[in-house]
Design an enzyme around this catalytic site. Structure first.
Site, mmCIF file in Angstrom:
data_model
loop_
_atom_site.group_PDB
_atom_site.id
_atom_site.type_symbol
_atom_site.label_atom_id
_atom_site.label_comp_id
_atom_site.label_asym_id
_atom_site.label_seq_id
_atom_site.Cartn_x
_atom_site.Cartn_y
_atom_site.Cartn_z
ATOM 1 N N ASP A 7 87.675 108.094 59.296
ATOM 2 C CA ASP A 7 86.652 107.709 60.248
ATOM 3 C C ASP A 7 87.318 107.681 61.619
ATOM 4 O OD1 ASP A 7 84.140 106.649 61.183
ATOM 5 O OD2 ASP A 7 85.115 104.687 61.268
ATOM 6 N N ASP A 9 85.748 106.013 64.994
ATOM 7 C CA ASP A 9 85.526 104.855 65.856
ATOM 8 C C ASP A 9 85.965 103.558 65.186
ATOM 9 O OD1 ASP A 9 84.344 106.374 67.956
ATOM 10 O OD2 ASP A 9 82.563 106.576 66.699
#
Length: 222
Positions: A7, A9
């Site tokens: 991922d 953010d």
């Protein structure tokens, strides 16, 4: 074979690229502060709480892309990278990516944030594969709409299978599949891979990770 997924953010980045892009445009006067600042904060809080309506958010986030020519957007993005993103790329995150690239047959970032914002960030990390929400384009310009399935929650699984299929591969081809994430929104994909890792997780993911015996790591402050 090993597949490693990150991922972006609040995982590889010590912040949220979507939120920071809107803040950057507000600071530049491109977006009206009174109108957009409160909505940007509200959407971010909804995401953190796991209550985000992804289509409502994408309407908010992608519409500004349709109002400006690509050359202007790219120029803004160059400044955005310097001002907002590079300070969020911690040495620990860059070291983890470096180890992954040396260790795995396939490494990708998989993010709900749109590819206009995130493609240069993936390149800055040295990761050539990106699975992101795709803004619709016509004749090289953005329409303000989304193309295909948003890369969010269960949509990340859909997009992952599509991407692997485009490479002539399937998830079952990999003996090990790793996914690093901070967010409760990524529980569907975290539960799918063989090696889920919680990175500076929110409270819900942290509790789930502890209950399941998943590793919990931090990439902040190093």
């Amino acid at each position: 074979m090993k597949l490693i997924l990150f991922d972006l953010d609040n995982t590889l980045l010590a912040g949220d690229s979507d939120f920071e892009w809107a803040q950057f445009l507000i600071e530049r006067g491109v977006l009206d502060r009174e109108l957009y600042a409160a909505r940007n904060q509200a959407f971010y809080e909804q995401y953190r709480a796991g209550t985000l309506d992804i289509h409502e958010f994408l309407d908010f986030q992608l519409k500004p892309l349709s109002r400006h020519p690509r050359v202007q957007l790219d120029a803004w993005h160059t400044d955005y990278m310097q001002q907002k993103i590079l300070p969020l790329m911690t040495p620990a995150a860059q070291a983890l990516v470096g180890r992954a690239l040396a260790d795995a047959e396939l490494v990708a970032i998989i993010t709900a944030t749109n590819s206009f914002v995130t493609a240069p960030i993936a390149r800055a990390f040295g990761i050539s594969h990106l699975i992101a929400t795709e803004p619709e384009q016509v004749d090289g310009n953005y329409t303000g709409r989304v193309a295909g399935t948003p890369s969010f929650r269960e949509g990340k699984i859909v997009r992952l299978h599509e991407w692997l299929g485009s490479l002539g591969k399937a998830l079952d081809d990999f003996d090990q599949s790793w996914f690093y994430s901070d967010s409760l929104n990524d529980l569907p994909l975290l539960n799918l891979v063989t090696h889920p890792v919680a990175v500076d997780p929110d409270a819900t993911l942290h509790e789930h990770a502890i209950q399941c015996g998943w590793p919990v790591i931090s990439l902040r402050g190093e």
